[in-house]
Design an enzyme around this catalytic site. Structure first.
Site, PDB file in Angstrom:
ATOM      1  N   HIS A  53       0.871  -1.158   0.000  1.00 54.26           N
ATOM      2  CA  HIS A  53       0.000   0.000   0.000  1.00 54.26           C
ATOM      3  C   HIS A  53       0.918   1.221   0.000  1.00 54.26           C
ATOM      4  CE1 HIS A  53      -3.236  -2.757   1.629  1.00 54.26           C
ATOM      5  NE2 HIS A  53      -3.688  -2.281   0.486  1.00 54.26           N
ATOM      6  N   ASP A  56       2.494   1.922   3.218  1.00 56.50           N
ATOM      7  CA  ASP A  56       3.477   0.949   3.731  1.00 56.50           C
ATOM      8  C   ASP A  56       4.870   1.442   3.349  1.00 56.50           C
ATOM      9  OD1 ASP A  56       1.575  -0.952   4.634  1.00 56.50           O
ATOM     10  OD2 ASP A  56       1.398  -1.780   2.613  1.00 56.50           O
ATOM     11  N   GLU A 178      -8.894  -4.535  -8.869  1.00 54.48           N
ATOM     12  CA  GLU A 178      -9.169  -5.747  -8.065  1.00 54.48           C
ATOM     13  C   GLU A 178     -10.619  -5.705  -7.590  1.00 54.48           C
ATOM     14  OE1 GLU A 178      -6.728  -6.187  -4.536  1.00 54.48           O
ATOM     15  OE2 GLU A 178      -7.863  -7.917  -3.852  1.00 54.48           O
TER      16      GLU A 178
HETATM   17  C1  XLS Z   1      -8.250  -6.664  -0.405  1.00 54.66           C
HETATM   18  C2  XLS Z   1      -6.975  -6.433  -0.857  1.00 54.66           C
HETATM   19  C3  XLS Z   1      -6.355  -5.108  -0.725  1.00 54.66           C
HETATM   20  C4  XLS Z   1      -5.640  -4.848  -1.998  1.00 54.66           C
HETATM   21  C5  XLS Z   1      -4.615  -3.825  -2.047  1.00 54.66           C
HETATM   22  O1  XLS Z   1      -8.536  -7.849  -0.557  1.00 54.66           O
HETATM   23  O2  XLS Z   1      -6.113  -7.453  -0.465  1.00 54.66           O
HETATM   24  O3  XLS Z   1      -5.613  -5.048   0.387  1.00 54.66           O
HETATM   25  O4  XLS Z   1      -5.192  -5.981  -2.542  1.00 54.66           O
HETATM   26  O5  XLS Z   1      -5.211  -2.641  -1.846  1.00 54.66           O
HETATM   27 MG    MG Z   2      -6.663  -8.687  -2.292  1.00 56.16          MG
END
Ligand code: XLS
Ligand code: MG
Length: 351
Positions: A53, A56, A178
């Site tokens: 992130h 991070d 995502e």
């Molecule tokens: C949620 C995700 C999130 C992303 C990155 O499932 O893992 O953390 O992958 O923002």
């Molecule tokens: Mg994820």
């Protein structure tokens, strides 16, 4: 970064995957692990790359100047280099700031949308300083609890606008969306890979917009993760994966890969391996150990997820393809069931 392993794969995870066990109903149950110690765990666990992130890499970045952000991101890059690691991607964390309570890119409040745009530009700067061209957009709060709370058509336009802004700001960057159908919002605007692929085609540079499939998110949408991956692969847009497992339609569990439903995990490995995913991307694990796990074993889920993945690569490559073809041609799906389950259990097709 390490050379790929003997199967051709490289692996990554995010620092959030070493987790102290807090959930909405209770505090952490394991002692905090410093970011530096997490970084040291990567090599020990056999991993090659870090998923970040933005904060991070540069903690508390909202209060920092562009110069300071770049300097800290470069220092992080050096740290990675010294450890023999690479950054796989950077994701803007757009779900914790007070201005993102009701969404970021799709918030009704223009101030919130402006914050999201500026924060995303900072994420792009960080990615470039970390030497990765990949951004992941998990659209956490881009949705509603009450459907009437936002205009859902306008929301799509706003998402496109936000992605367009990033594409214009950083002309070499690629963005992988995502999707997740729910949690934290009840009703998410981009719930599946089909939505994510379609969103990409509405942007100014569809070539630079792809997808990341998370197994648990597909399952929560009532879909099969292997088919979600196949859809992304068919469009040449599967740029990353978040493998994990999930026991049915419940809260997001992020269980270790293959530990709930082995055949479903095998199907994911089969589609990835058959389509040479190892030439396209890194295998990301988005797994968390369960809250009831004691601290001394709270990293094992990462090593085990990779182990199961590689066992399943071996199973995929040794699957009797002639027997598979025969089952398909004869439309003998009972034999197909036996072939796959038998193969997973180490039996030969005819015994
Ligand atoms: C949620 C995700 C999130 C992303 C990155 O499932 O893992 O953390 O992958 O923002
Ligand atoms: Mg994820």
């Amino acid at each position: 970064m390490n050379a790929p392993n003997k199967y051709g794969y490289r692996f990554s995870f995010g620092p959030w995957n070493i987790h102290e066990g807090a959930d909405p109903f209770g505090p952490p149950v394991r002692p905090p692990v410093a970011f530096e110690s997490k970084l040291e765990a990567y090599k020990r666990l056999g991993y090659d790359a870090v998923q970040f992130h933005d904060d991070d890499a540069v903690p508390n970045l909202d209060g920092k100047s562009p110069q300071q952000i770049e300097q800290e991101a470069r220092a992080m890059n050096q740290k990675l280099h010294d450890l023999g690691l690479a950054a796989e991607f950077v994701a803007p964390r757009l779900w914790e700031h007070p201005l993102t309570i009701d969404g970021a890119y799709t918030a009704n409040d223009p101030q919130s949308r402006a914050y999201a745009r500026d924060r995303s530009r900072k994420t792009l700067d960080i990615a470039q300083a970390l030497g990765t061209d990949l951004i992941v957009l998990w659209l956490a709060r881009e949705g509603t609890y009450m459907r009437e709370a936002k205009d859902a058509v306008q929301a799509v336009d706003r998402l496109v606008e936000a992605i367009d802004d990033m594409l214009a700001y950083a002309p070499t960057i690629r963005i992988a969306v995502e999707p997740k159908p729910n949690e934290p919002m009840d009703l998410a605007y981009i719930p599946t890979i089909g939505h994510a692929v379609a969103l990409g085609y509405k942007t100014r540079d569809p070539q630079r917009v792809g997808v990341l499939v998370e197994s648990a998110h597909a399952i929560l949408a009532g879909l099969d993760p292997a088919d979600e991956m196949a859809f992304g692969l068919a469009y040449d847009k599967l740029w990353s994966v978040h493998l994990n497992d999930q026991n049915g339609l419940k809260y997001d569990q992020d269980r270790a890969f293959g530990m709930v439903n082995l055949r479903r995990a095998f199907d994911q490995v089969l589609v990835l391996d058959d389509n040479r995913f190892y030439e396209r991307g890194i295998v990301g694990m988005d797994v968390k150990t369960v809250r009831t796990q004691k601290a001394d074993a709270a990293e094992k889920h990462l090593a085990h997820s990779m182990q199961v993945f590689l066992w399943l690569v071996e199973r995929a490559r040794s699957l009797d393809r002639a027997a598979l073809r025969q089952c398909r041609e004869a439309r003998d799906y009972e034999a197909l069931d036996r072939l796959i389950v038998g193969h997973l259990m180490g039996h030969r097709p005819v015994e």
